[in-house]
Design a protein around this motif. Sequence first.
Motif, PDB file in Angstrom:
ATOM      1  N   THR A  79      -3.348  -6.462  -7.850  1.00  0.00           N
ATOM      2  CA  THR A  79      -3.776  -5.181  -8.452  1.00  0.00           C
ATOM      3  C   THR A  79      -2.434  -4.885  -8.680  1.00  0.00           C
ATOM      4  OG1 THR A  79      -3.656  -4.271  -6.014  1.00  0.00           O
ATOM      5  CG2 THR A  79      -6.090  -4.719  -6.869  1.00  0.00           C
ATOM      6  N   GLN A  87       0.706  -4.390  -5.980  1.00  0.00           N
ATOM      7  CA  GLN A  87       1.209  -5.534  -5.126  1.00  0.00           C
ATOM      8  C   GLN A  87       3.013  -5.416  -5.976  1.00  0.00           C
ATOM      9  OE1 GLN A  87       0.456  -7.833  -3.562  1.00  0.00           O
ATOM     10  NE2 GLN A  87      -1.409  -5.896  -3.319  1.00  0.00           N
ATOM     11  N   GLU A  89      -6.283  -6.078   1.210  1.00  0.00           N
ATOM     12  CA  GLU A  89      -5.682  -5.394   2.257  1.00  0.00           C
ATOM     13  C   GLU A  89      -5.637  -4.153   0.335  1.00  0.00           C
ATOM     14  OE1 GLU A  89      -1.982  -4.146   3.674  1.00  0.00           O
ATOM     15  OE2 GLU A  89      -1.977  -2.603   4.221  1.00  0.00           O
ATOM     16  N   SER A  90      -4.923  -4.543  -0.680  1.00  0.00           N
ATOM     17  CA  SER A  90      -4.688  -3.819  -1.580  1.00  0.00           C
ATOM     18  C   SER A  90      -6.070  -3.509  -2.370  1.00  0.00           C
ATOM     19  CB  SER A  90      -3.965  -3.925  -2.741  1.00  0.00           C
ATOM     20  OG  SER A  90      -4.123  -5.646  -3.113  1.00  0.00           O
ATOM     21  N   LEU A  91      -7.171  -4.590  -2.368  1.00  0.00           N
ATOM     22  CA  LEU A  91      -8.343  -4.632  -3.057  1.00  0.00           C
ATOM     23  C   LEU A  91      -9.683  -3.142  -2.239  1.00  0.00           C
ATOM     24  CD1 LEU A  91     -10.444  -4.674  -5.434  1.00  0.00           C
ATOM     25  CD2 LEU A  91     -10.847  -7.325  -3.781  1.00  0.00           C
ATOM     26  N   GLU A 150      -8.126  -1.403  -0.745  1.00  0.00           N
ATOM     27  CA  GLU A 150      -7.509   0.205  -1.211  1.00  0.00           C
ATOM     28  C   GLU A 150      -7.805   1.150  -1.928  1.00  0.00           C
ATOM     29  OE1 GLU A 150      -3.456   1.190  -0.433  1.00  0.00           O
ATOM     30  OE2 GLU A 150      -3.509   1.364   1.597  1.00  0.00           O
ATOM     31  N   THR A 182       1.046  -0.615   0.046  1.00  0.00           N
ATOM     32  CA  THR A 182       0.386  -0.291  -0.205  1.00  0.00           C
ATOM     33  C   THR A 182       0.635   1.247  -0.046  1.00  0.00           C
ATOM     34  OG1 THR A 182      -0.102   0.350   2.366  1.00  0.00           O
ATOM     35  CG2 THR A 182      -1.753  -1.264   1.388  1.00  0.00           C
ATOM     36  N   ALA A 196      -5.905   4.781   6.889  1.00  0.00           N
ATOM     37  CA  ALA A 196      -5.385   4.029   7.494  1.00  0.00           C
ATOM     38  C   ALA A 196      -5.764   2.292   7.220  1.00  0.00           C
ATOM     39  CB  ALA A 196      -3.962   4.308   7.638  1.00  0.00           C
ATOM     40  N   THR A 197      -4.976   1.370   6.115  1.00  0.00           N
ATOM     41  CA  THR A 197      -5.720   0.447   6.554  1.00  0.00           C
ATOM     42  C   THR A 197      -4.191  -0.357   7.037  1.00  0.00           C
ATOM     43  OG1 THR A 197      -4.283  -0.215   4.120  1.00  0.00           O
ATOM     44  CG2 THR A 197      -6.888   0.021   4.053  1.00  0.00           C
ATOM     45  N   TYR A 198      -4.563  -1.431   7.534  1.00  0.00           N
ATOM     46  CA  TYR A 198      -3.350  -2.438   8.120  1.00  0.00           C
ATOM     47  C   TYR A 198      -4.114  -4.366   8.656  1.00  0.00           C
ATOM     48  CZ  TYR A 198      -2.713   2.076  10.968  1.00  0.00           C
ATOM     49  OH  TYR A 198      -2.689   3.002  11.615  1.00  0.00           O
ATOM     50  N   ASP A 228       1.404   4.029   1.915  1.00  0.00           N
ATOM     51  CA  ASP A 228       1.626   4.676   3.026  1.00  0.00           C
ATOM     52  C   ASP A 228       2.715   2.992   3.711  1.00  0.00           C
ATOM     53  OD1 ASP A 228       0.199   2.140   4.201  1.00  0.00           O
ATOM     54  OD2 ASP A 228      -0.481   3.220   5.679  1.00  0.00           O
ATOM     55  N   ARG A 231      -9.287   3.852  -2.152  1.00  0.00           N
ATOM     56  CA  ARG A 231      -8.395   5.518  -2.576  1.00  0.00           C
ATOM     57  C   ARG A 231      -9.491   6.801  -2.778  1.00  0.00           C
ATOM     58  NH1 ARG A 231      -4.287   3.919  -5.465  1.00  0.00           N
ATOM     59  NH2 ARG A 231      -4.878   1.700  -5.619  1.00  0.00           N
ATOM     60  N   ARG A 238      -8.236   2.526  10.239  1.00  0.00           N
ATOM     61  CA  ARG A 238      -8.551   3.295  10.650  1.00  0.00           C
ATOM     62  C   ARG A 238      -9.045   4.787  10.673  1.00  0.00           C
ATOM     63  NH1 ARG A 238      -6.706   4.969  16.921  1.00  0.00           N
ATOM     64  NH2 ARG A 238      -6.723   2.970  16.885  1.00  0.00           N
TER      65      ARG A 238
END
Lengths: 415, 415
Positions: A113, A116, B191-193, B195, A74, B210-212, A76, B199, B221
Amino acid sequence: MRISAEIVSIGTELLMGQIVDTNAQHLGQLLPELGIEHYHRQTVGDNLERATQALRLALGRSDVVFTIGGLGPTEDDLTRDAVARALGVELEFIPEVAEKLRKLFALRNLAWTDAQNRQAMRPVGATVIENPNGSAPGLLCPSGGKWVICLPGPRGEFVPMVNGPVREFLASLNSETVIHSRVLRICGMGESLVEERLRDIIHGSSPTAATYAKSAEVHLRLTAMGANVAEADLVLDPVELEIRRRLGWHVYGSGETSLEEACLTELEARGQTLGTAESITGGGLGAQITVVAGSGAAFLGALVTYWTPLKTQLLGVPKELLATHGQVSAECAQAMAIGAKSRLGVDVALSTTGNAGPTPDTDGKPVGLVYVGLATPDGAWVEEFKFRSERAETRLRTQRVALTMLYRWLRGQLS
Amino acid sequence: MRISAEIVSIGTELLMGQIVDTNAQHLGQLLPELGIEHYHRQTVGDNLERATQALRLALGRSDVVFTIGGLGPTEDDLTRDAVARALGVELEFIPEVAEKLRKLFALRNLAWTDAQNRQAMRPVGATVIENPNGSAPGLLCPSGGKWVICLPGPRGEFVPMVNGPVREFLASLNSETVIHSRVLRICGMGESLVEERLRDIIHGSSPTAATYAKSAEVHLRLTAMGANVAEADLVLDPVELEIRRRLGWHVYGSGETSLEEACLTELEARGQTLGTAESITGGGLGAQITVVAGSGAAFLGALVTYWTPLKTQLLGVPKELLATHGQVSAECAQAMAIGAKSRLGVDVALSTTGNAGPTPDTDGKPVGLVYVGLATPDGAWVEEFKFRSERAETRLRTQRVALTMLYRWLRGQLS
């Protein structure tokens, strides 16, 4: 001249306290074992400018700089970018890594995606460290005699990478003196009693000795220095022998040997089989035993009777017994163990029943009251425990004391 | 202009990984609540020179610098000295603090040594922060509009001091804004999907998002600023709604709700019961479900059939099926789930079978091959997974994907 290392942990969730940095802890424990000095640690958020500054500061004063985290796909995840900037090199794309990632995604039926592809970038000059447990590989980046080593944040990826290739690499860097440790694992004896019995050894300086209290056991770390491992072993061997003489059967193993492993090895040697009947632990005792690869040679299975009527149905615990004593009772624990021994067809069965909280049982049994049962060819035993810990810890301790009970029986110490 | 803060944790035991820095975590959670920016953390050992340097660096870039630890009476407690050096002031003795200490020692029948007087020293200009839970007081040291706040390391002293006087002092510094967060929990989507779908929101600045990535799930979060929590909620509410609209059933909960908790709540609401049939997880799925207090309202029990013949004996998996397809097969997983549903008398049953490694099965099934089964009143399903992780992680992921499968069924997403 000893090598120095420094950790830069990268992740806003670390600063915000959403997680604690157990990865840095793991690495911090390893460095002294390898004779590597370790004087600083920095933690920064997911910010390119600050991560780059932290890396520059670290490279200015340490020979090896570890980054932890920020290697995902991602936006970040910017560790790769920060390292490239700090080293003054470009990022390049590695087609082989991208290819592997695509295959991994296909295998797992995950949608691909292009984001990656970020995980297939490396600072020019870096070597990839394979990551069999996740998608982002680690990176080993040389910089004028120094190194930046980038490690992934997820624990299941981090720990194997550190214990495997990273440990090996670090050992190759630092070959002059080694600091060599071994850990003796002790059960059935509290930390202060261990310290009392070993006072002179703990106050000695070669080897150094330190105790660590774990859930229901104690680990004793002995550490010696030498030109090589064999020389350090010459210091450690006689002291280990003396400790084993003083503590006897309480020393159940050394190194990474767990108590469950020690029990399984002994059962397998005897040709005996093991099963469990679980209530309070919900299957956790079986899960803990089967952490050991090859546990299937002795462990056959478990009957998890969380709902009280299942204790009668699956384990044959008499209804009257439950009505009289309740499910949190010595009587129930014993009947569960005996029931599991017969229903699973095993030689030895452990049982657990108790109240992990947070509220007292409907029949008034207090939070923290736990019974552990053991049925063997020699007879059955029950022990009572009153824990004052929280729910999760009480369940974990129940598993540990059950295994300790089994170990004591295997050593002929249960009467 | 918002205030910035930075933590300098002092203690060799932190670097060596003997303890994890839960104090820094506690403070890290508090700072955003008070609207204080927090971008860096440093950890140094018990060394005067390095602690002083770390403080100078921190004072150069942050308005408030916290030190944690090193306030005790021994010679390696050198935080007071380091702070005085970094601020360029002398240390002075405070008779009133020494007097209090003497009284405390007398009350507790502890032997007084002059080393205790070290705890009655302060950098000139500093104010004492009372420590009702221990001997060393905290210190509040002004420095040209900035502050160094020295806090004791023992958790029982640290937490009350932070939650009480320190929080109050910080709030008085920064009374304009709060930073308020909430976490959305997402399963069944990488996670990437996540995002990709979000987006624009992730690139937005109010709220920040933000993703974790967690084991088989993703946490998102959202953070907003406002004059108070209610005002921040006004920013967060519509964005949360929009995210839920876009991700649909994939958002299974928020805050501390776990996936198992979400499933149990739904099952309980429907009056349905749950059980498991476990092979590869060895009881871990049951253990994970029963982590939830009150899980007994829906979860009845588990049949852990680690040994193949127990799959026939306890779950009724036909011997011929095992001979033809092997125990690591879709057929076996399905028969296990159906068997558990009937033998445990539950409405819904999950099953797990697979090879966690490290070696291929005797019948050649590769390491990492896992089948998860689900038997429900609507029918039965099986899914296949090919994990490439290590034994422990594969077992854990199996538990997570099993729960995800149950959740999808509960949301009508399994077909």
